[in-house]
Design an enzyme around this catalytic site. Sequence first.
Site, PDB file in Angstrom:
ATOM      1  N   ASP A 284       0.847  -1.031   0.066  1.00 18.65           N
ATOM      2  CA  ASP A 284      -0.122  -0.042   0.005  1.00 18.65           C
ATOM      3  C   ASP A 284       0.828   1.247  -0.042  1.00 18.65           C
ATOM      4  O   ASP A 284       2.287   0.955   0.289  1.00 18.65           O
ATOM      5  CB  ASP A 284      -0.873  -0.182   1.241  1.00 18.65           C
TER       6      ASP A 284
HETATM    7  C1  BGC Z   1      -4.914   3.322   0.383  1.00 18.45           C
HETATM    8  C2  BGC Z   1      -5.257   2.157  -0.689  1.00 18.45           C
HETATM    9  C3  BGC Z   1      -5.249   2.891  -2.061  1.00 18.45           C
HETATM   10  C4  BGC Z   1      -4.064   3.557  -2.127  1.00 18.45           C
HETATM   11  C5  BGC Z   1      -3.612   3.977  -3.344  1.00 18.45           C
HETATM   12  C6  BGC Z   1      -3.825   3.939   0.209  1.00 18.45           C
HETATM   13  O1  BGC Z   1      -3.831   5.076   1.043  1.00 18.45           O
HETATM   14  O2  BGC Z   1      -5.151   2.590   1.665  1.00 18.45           O
HETATM   15  O3  BGC Z   1      -6.501   1.727  -0.495  1.00 18.45           O
HETATM   16  O4  BGC Z   1      -5.477   1.866  -2.942  1.00 18.45           O
HETATM   17  O5  BGC Z   1      -3.855   4.586  -1.290  1.00 18.45           O
HETATM   18  O6  BGC Z   1      -4.391   5.232  -3.768  1.00 18.45           O
END
Ligand code: BGC
Length: 759
Positions: A284
């Site tokens: 993530d």
């Molecule tokens: C979130 C994810 C997301 C990623 C990309 C993160 O802060 O937890 O769910 O896919 O950002 O935007």
Amino acid sequence: MKKTLTIVAFVFTFSVTVHAQGSNTKMKPFIDALMKKMTVEEKIGQLNLPGSGDIVTGQASNSDIGKKIREGKVGGLFNIKTVEKIRAVQKVAVEESRLKIPMIFGMDVIHGYETVFPIPLGLSCTWDMKAVERSARIAAMEASADGINWTFSPMVDIARDPRWGRIAEGSGEDVYLGSQIAKAMVKGYQGDDLSRNNTIMACVKHYAMYGAAEAGRDYNTTDMSRVRMYNEYLPPYKAAVDAGAGSVMASFNEVDGIPATANKFLMTDVLRKQWGFKGFVVTDYTGINEMIEHGIGDLKTVSAKALNAGIDMDMVGEGFLTTLTKSLQEGKVTTAQIDAACRLILEAKYKLGLFDDPYRYCDPNRSKTEIFTAANRKTAREIAAQSFVLLKNNGNVLPLKKSGTIALIGPLADTRENMPGTWSVAANFAKAISVRDGLQEAVGSNAKILYAKGSNLDADSAFEQRAGMFGKAFKRDSRTAQQIIDEAVAVANQSDVVVAALGESAEMTGESSSSTNIEIPQAQKDLLMALLKTGKPVVLVLFTGRPLALKWENDNVPAILNVWFGGSEAGSAIADVLFGDVNPSGKLSTTFPQNIGQVPIYYNHKNTGRPLAEGKWFQKFRSNYLDVSNDPLYPFGFGLSYTNFTYSAVELSRSSIKPTETLTASITVTNSGAVAGKEVVQLYIRDLVGSSTRPVKELKGFQKIELKAGESKKISFTVSVNDLKFYNYDLKYVAEPGDFKVFIGGNSRDTKEANFKLL
Ligand code: BGC
């Protein structure tokens, strides 16, 4: 396009023709040959996933990211859209980098693209897997028409704590329903051929157990037994993997004291060895860097730990890019590990057809004709209407007549920007249909719609700022609360019925939107009380991204329709249901508590050694509370209709089965009301005696049926030994002989039951 194809063909001078379509026999030699040409730095470059940064179409090559791409230091980009931009930056990769390897382009296409469907929690309340799949299919068609070939969805985290704002992004509390939805979403995004230009690669997230954050606080620690993981939290991720999801995203949280991003048990032992996952794993956002704060090492150490655990791609933080070469020299990681990760990224690109045509998803005609189409919006409207859950309808206040005067009141009644809900990154906010738009369109000149705002989102402007789409959607009314209410009461007094659009704003749930108060904000409650005092019938149209505590509302408001965040067409769908053009059929996928103190409350809990006697709400020395019964306000699976369904007794085709046999559980459902309607018939099972304690009920099947007024239908479910299996104390997946109960009903509480034995 021709020109690039020639270049690609020139660079990859093999005898094999490159074909994206499935053929693994061709993929391996192709990637072998490509990897032979790659330096270690170029391989590590493939593992790097930056955000789109400073790219401007005309100068893609000169931007900071452009330079990195040219140097072979970028495997893909995310948060970039439009065919024009993506084409420009892809051109840098396939024309200006040494090996001309195309990039993948990711985005959070969570519940639709420009056409937005209900938030996932709402979508799950349709209990309609065809609709769920269709929503993902349309999202994929629109996103791919805008240049995107990879989505960070589905999010399949089981969540039992409404304090956690991200409960909005998942399918609720149940492992069976969640697994069905995980499958349907992956199928919808990926279709059966990833290389087609209108399918995109799915990314299952957040692996794992992200939804079990302590105290419902985002990013917080999770800690649970392996038995609970295997039985209650892991199956939806596995279902998505089994459905062929091309990628998996590691979660931010720790599991067993090791952040998921460095957790070898999760990433290698379970995901790869036990489940046979063949795609790649991405972190993530800055997941690697955050392990410094978790306290398990500096950037070089945590980056090496992530690769060792089984992470393939590093989102944003560039820990891999900046430290892996050093770690390789120091023997902390191996060339084989870097190769393995690089291969998986290249394979994904191959499967997406990008080596055949790096601009496969960059068709300017498609972007003009396939996004936010009338047909897609119509489907979104139909699905939204199915996601609404009618929680109360005393005296049949609903459906409303399209005549007379309707007072539409509330801070959420006239806010188009608020309709799509959290994670609607590509939404066409300006064209979203508000409740006011929808109602007005539905009644035309047959009825009068009067509108008043009635209150601010909340009395506290600082809270409103945090919760209100960062201030965008809600212009604060500077009059006193009483003045705003008085105006609304005057409007209500001129009407036949009041529709109060209240609840949460879109940004009150979703990422980083945890809350310890799960009630409607006080300023809106004050408004509701004032509206009820007028004596007019009041319908609460409730916006929310989480189960709310609605005890007071349930006691006082005659009708409550929970509309979640229904997407771009929500306002029209709300009108469809309020006026009875569509009969509501949504059923809750999470339990609604009476108050926050009951949390976590979920239907498939254990019995304890001191359960309450049936029908009691307090007994001394039993498992209960002094101040509130154990009952939820609205149980899992619950939702009313404008008609009534009655259930016969359960019939079983046999009273015992051997492990090789099946039995049929049947029930006759009758629409005993005056209008046609849809009902979700739910099958639950209880294992009465186990080697470990077993839940009091577990969903094992459901069927969504439609019955005309007066019509009856016999509904049958096949129960096999697979429905009786669970992970025992030794993590063996077994069915144990003994007594079982089967329950069938229209929600998890009101069921008919019968007994059988597994021999
Ligand atoms: C979130 C994810 C997301 C990623 C990309 C993160 O802060 O937890 O769910 O896919 O950002 O935007």
